[in-house]
Design an enzyme around this catalytic site. Structure first.
Site, PDB file in Angstrom:
ATOM      1  N   HIS A 394      42.288  31.357  46.357  1.00  0.00           N
ATOM      2  CA  HIS A 394      43.168  30.698  44.644  1.00  0.00           C
ATOM      3  C   HIS A 394      43.704  29.740  44.605  1.00  0.00           C
ATOM      4  O   HIS A 394      44.413  29.159  43.193  1.00  0.00           O
ATOM      5  CB  HIS A 394      45.068  31.742  45.184  1.00  0.00           C
ATOM      6  CG  HIS A 394      44.261  33.183  44.954  1.00  0.00           C
ATOM      7  ND1 HIS A 394      44.574  33.851  45.762  1.00  0.00           N
ATOM      8  CD2 HIS A 394      44.185  33.788  43.158  1.00  0.00           C
ATOM      9  CE1 HIS A 394      44.300  35.399  45.465  1.00  0.00           C
ATOM     10  NE2 HIS A 394      43.824  35.191  44.601  1.00  0.00           N
ATOM     11  N   ARG A 537      50.701  40.452  33.978  1.00  0.00           N
ATOM     12  CA  ARG A 537      50.103  41.200  36.250  1.00  0.00           C
ATOM     13  C   ARG A 537      51.531  40.409  36.962  1.00  0.00           C
ATOM     14  O   ARG A 537      52.137  38.988  36.790  1.00  0.00           O
ATOM     15  CB  ARG A 537      48.904  39.829  36.446  1.00  0.00           C
ATOM     16  CG  ARG A 537      48.864  40.713  37.647  1.00  0.00           C
ATOM     17  CD  ARG A 537      47.932  40.698  38.585  1.00  0.00           C
ATOM     18  NE  ARG A 537      47.773  39.306  38.842  1.00  0.00           N
ATOM     19  CZ  ARG A 537      46.682  38.738  39.371  1.00  0.00           C
ATOM     20  NH1 ARG A 537      46.066  38.808  39.607  1.00  0.00           N
ATOM     21  NH2 ARG A 537      47.201  36.748  40.099  1.00  0.00           N
ATOM     22  N   CYS A 709      38.626  40.670  35.056  1.00  0.00           N
ATOM     23  CA  CYS A 709      39.290  39.386  34.644  1.00  0.00           C
ATOM     24  C   CYS A 709      38.854  38.889  36.001  1.00  0.00           C
ATOM     25  O   CYS A 709      39.934  37.251  36.036  1.00  0.00           O
ATOM     26  CB  CYS A 709      40.875  39.477  34.688  1.00  0.00           C
ATOM     27  SG  CYS A 709      41.547  40.498  35.465  1.00  0.00           S
TER      28      CYS A 709
HETATM   29  C1  PEP Z   1      41.075  39.269  40.637  1.00  0.00           C
HETATM   30  O1  PEP Z   1      40.873  39.456  41.923  1.00  0.00           O
HETATM   31  O2  PEP Z   1      39.793  39.495  39.993  1.00  0.00           O
HETATM   32  C2  PEP Z   1      41.685  38.751  39.964  1.00  0.00           C
HETATM   33  C3  PEP Z   1      41.798  38.054  38.439  1.00  0.00           C
HETATM   34  O3  PEP Z   1      43.241  38.497  40.639  1.00  0.00           O
HETATM   35  P1  PEP Z   1      43.619  36.878  41.866  1.00  0.00           P
HETATM   36  O4  PEP Z   1      41.707  36.271  41.245  1.00  0.00           O
HETATM   37  O5  PEP Z   1      44.558  36.031  41.185  1.00  0.00           O
HETATM   38  O6  PEP Z   1      43.291  37.733  42.665  1.00  0.00           O
HETATM   39 MG    MG Z   2      42.654  39.456  42.417  1.00  0.00          MG
END
Ligand code: PEP
Ligand code: MG
Length: 777
Positions: A394, A537, A709
């Site tokens: 992240h 979200r 996404c």
């Molecule tokens: C994903 O897992 O693709 C997502 C969009 O959520 P994050 O990257 O914040 O876990």
């Molecule tokens: Mg995710």
């Protein structure tokens, strides 16, 4: 040469003769007068070593005297110092016992031979039969073949490697732990004294250097290096005043215990059934009598407080090297961490604060969480280089959303960078140029200018709809997380926010945002989106998204990515989720509201979360808050299990959004936060595309809107593949909207689908053919 030369070693006769005695330097001696006598002798010996290095004699003679004393002290035939030259070469710099002609000639590369192994991995090598060690490499010019046993330790100033110190004996023997501790103490004296005394190679370290890492967030940045944890170097390890050192040690220890107590008693730790076990263990270590005694004895034998802690730490590390039990290793790691904290406290070294960052800072750190990155903000921070980290973690996503180039897995960065070094990073290729040559600098300046031109060239695409050559309309949304992202909604050409990572707002605060803060934030987002759709979200914490003040991880998890995170936390601790849902409903002020739950693995979880939301809406309506005019409630498809949920789930959800980053990590069982395996998954792998095709088929059968996404949506070929398979909406970082529009407008998606189906039938990657389709225009 064989054995110590008594003519050059007269003083050593009065000093302890065995390394076991020398180890009392590390404080492991018995109590009583004998121990004191030996401590006094050890103290004297350290002082003599230091004097050998600082005498008025020529440099080489000083180093020779130093190694000769150690050889005498160990009754070893050989003592050698290999100095690090530049970042790659270890040169035999002084030796008692090896062929004198090879001094300043014999060289090894880092990683080569036992000495190279010690330098590369910062380990101690204790080999009774050096020639039988798999890493052994024979240097003929040194004539070391006559010596069997070998003990080598790294020579470091703080975290920086200076070389390797070795003793060798003709007879095969394993050196004792006390001997290892003694040699480490001598290495500390060498590191801290020889540098300031001008006895170590110069210049090489300051030459331009080039590190290869892994690209994590694209872009090029030119700036100055800012080490997150400024390296410290332990000052002269020989104390002037043992009493004063003892009291410094006591004060630092008090203060460290105070920190730990405060942490344990903090509101956060109290309010949940929290990771007390971890903290308690930490506190217990801080009270561990034998650990403390060892340090205190180090001080009474003549070391400074920090050198004594370092000594105790070295001891622990030596033990750690022989332990394989993961639980015990973790305890040793805690102890190591504690020693590090104590040393930093003694030296007064802190992590660099955001306000202290220089202009155009490129932050260099071992690892960094997403919240910490947000703390630094984007005003002064222009780039990030991590020794560890992963392109799928992240922190990388936050870096991308902040538009800050990031390189991860840049091994050796902490070692080679000095505070304030000029530095260029290329987040596109994962390259780091340290102290770059003016030509390299000029080339990168050109590259930045070119990128600007490219960006400008994309501008016209922003206003155009993403309609493929065969007339399919794909909706492009942007991912966001902080208010500063919102202006991009206007400029990027996005139709709305397809993923608002609400947790980022939590990360930039030191404590849990109150409901009124959350409400104000959501209201501001809705206001600046000016009626465009925003998919909120709900809080997605856990795994690598750690919120220190929430203290949610009640125990260390073996597999945090598979552990207690995302919606699981929300459902188990509904107060937090409810607070967020209330804030969202209030912020919507009776207008439309779109809520999405992260990492839904089962239909039942979605039902419970949705029920919570509906209950909050009703409860608020009773006290006058209007119900949203249009409510959409969706789920993120991030675990393969949800793809096989009952048909009724596909009727209950208003939309599905594939979180491709998590979905791919679970699908391929390849941790997105571990670059050793993260590269193994990819959205364009045939198995993954077959899976997406199946999901698209199910959603279309139920008329369930489907979006994607994850990061892959921002890559032109992957975006075309997803759209061709039936994903109607893609959400990505704002800077990618225009390039993806161009890609969609350049292809016939029907043709792309045929290419994919044919490739999957052959079990081949469709990437080359899709790229060719894209390149046709
Ligand atoms: C994903 O897992 O693709 C997502 C969009 O959520 P994050 O990257 O914040 O876990
Ligand atoms: Mg995710």
């Amino acid at each position: 040469m064989t054995g110590p030369d008594p003519a050059r070693e007269p003083e050593s006769r009065g000093s302890p003769k065995t390394a076991g005695e020398a180890a009392d330097t590390a404080g492991s001696g018995a109590a009583g007068g004998e121990s004191l006598r030996r401590e006094g002798a050890a103290f004297l010996f350290l002082r003599q070593l230091r004097e050998a290095l600082t005498s008025g004699a020529p440099a080489q003679e000083r180093l020779d005297a130093f190694v000769a004393r150690i050889a005498g002290h160990f009754v070893a035939e050989v003592c050698s110092f290999y100095a690090l030259r530049g970042s790659e070469i270890l040169e035999l710099y002084a030796s008692q016992g090896l062929n004198a002609d090879s001094v300043r000639r014999a060289q090894l590369r880092v990683g080569e031979g036992l000495v190279g192994l010690i330098a590369r991995d910062r380990v101690i090598v204790n080999a009774p039969e050096a020639r039988e060690h798999p890493a052994f490499r024979y240097l003929p010019e040194t004539r070391e073949e006559e010596f069997s046993s070998f003990l080598g330790v790294p020579v470091k100033s703080g975290t920086r490697l200076r070389g390797v110190l070795v003793v060798q004996n003709r007879v095969a023997r394993r050196y004792t732990e006390d001997e290892i501790a003694a040699l480490e103490t001598f290495a500390a004296v060498l590191a801290e004294t020889a540098g300031p005394a001008g006895l170590l190679p110069r210049g090489g370290q300051r030459a331009p250097a080039h590190l290869h890492g892994t690209a994590a967030a694209e872009g090029v940045a030119i700036g100055v290096a800012a080490l997150r944890e400024p390296p410290y170097s332990l000052p002269n390890p020989v104390a002037q005043d043992a009493e004063a050192e003892q009291s410094r040690l006591r004060e630092a220890m008090e203060s460290l215990r105070g920190d730990l107590d405060r942490l344990l008693e903090s509101e956060a730790a109290q309010s949940h059934d929290a990771p007390r076990d971890v903290l308690e263990a930490f506190r217990l270590f801080a009270q561990d009598k034998s650990w403390m005694r060892r340090i205190e004895q180090g001080v009474s034998s003549g070391l400074t407080a920090e050198a004594a802690v370092d000594q105790a730490r070295a001891d622990t590390r030596a033990k750690l090297a022989r332990v394989s039990d993961p639980y015990i290793r973790a305890r040793f790691d805690d102890l190591d961490d504690l020693a590090e904290r104590l040393i930093r406290k003694l030296l007064g070294v802190r992590e660099i604060d955001p306000e202290d960052l220089p202009e155009n800072a490129i932050l260099i750190a071992r690892a960094l969480g997403p919240g910490e990155l947000l703390d630094y903000g984007r005003e002064r921070l222009k780039g990030v280089v991590l020794e560890e980290g992963s392109s799928g973690a992240h922190a990388a996503i936050v870096a991308k959303s902040l538009g800050i180039p990031m390189v991860v897995q840049a091994r050796g960065a902490l070692e080679s960078v000095e505070q304030g070094d000029p530095i260029i990073i290329s987040g596109d290729q994962g390259q780091v140029h340290l102290r770059p040559h003016p030509d390299v600098l000029a080339a990168f300046r050109d590259k930045i200018a070119l990128k600007e031109q490219e960006r400008a060239a994309f501008a016209p695409w922003r206003r155009l709809p993403a309609v493929s050559l065969d007339g399919r309309r794909i909706r492009l949304f942007m991912n966001a997380g902080i208010l500063a992202d919102l202006p991009s909604l206007r400029d990027s050409g996005a139709e709305g926010v397809g993923l608002l990572r609400t947790e980022l707002q939590f990360f930039i605060r030191a404590r849990l945002p109150r409901r009124s803060d959350q409400e104000a934030f959501y209201r501001a987002i809705l206001k600046s989106s000016a009626g465009k759709r925003v998919v909120f979200r709900t809080l997605d914490v856990g795994s690598d998204k750690v919120l220190p003040y929430l203290n949610l991880q009640t125990r260390r998890e073996e597999n945090p990515a598979l552990g207690w995170r995302a919606l699981r936390v929300g459902l188990d601790r509904p107060a937090l989720l409810k607070m967020q849902l209330q804030s969202l409903v209030r912020a919507a002020e009776g207008g439309p509201l779109t809520v999405m739950f992260p990492m839904v693995a089962e239909r039942e979880e979605f039902q419970r979360a949705k029920a919570l939301l509906m209950r909050e809406i009703e409860r608020l309506a009773e006290s006058g808050t209007p119900r949203p005019s249009k409510l959409e409630v969706g789920a993120m498809l991030e675990t393969p299990s949800l793809a096989y949920a009952h048909d009724d789930f596909l009727r209950e959800a208003d939309f599905l959004s594939i979180g491709g980053n998590d979905l791919a990590q679970f699908f391929f069982a390849a941790d997105r936060g571990n670059d050793r395996v993260a590269w193994r998954y990819g959205a364009l792998k045939p198995s993954f595309l077959r899976f997406i095709r199946e999901i698209c088929g199910r959603c279309s059968a139920f008329d369930l809107p489907l979006s994607f996404c994850g990061e892959a949506a921002a890559k032109p070929v992957a975006a075309v593949a997803l759209a061709a398979l039936g994903v109607e909406t893609l959400s990505m970082r704002p800077a990618s909207i225009a390039p993806i529009k161009r890609a969609i407008r350049s292809v016939n998606l029907g043709e792309a689908r045929e290419v994919i189906d044919a490739a999957l039938a052959r079990d081949a990657y469709p990437e080359p053919e899709l790229a060719a389709l894209l390149a046709r225009r």
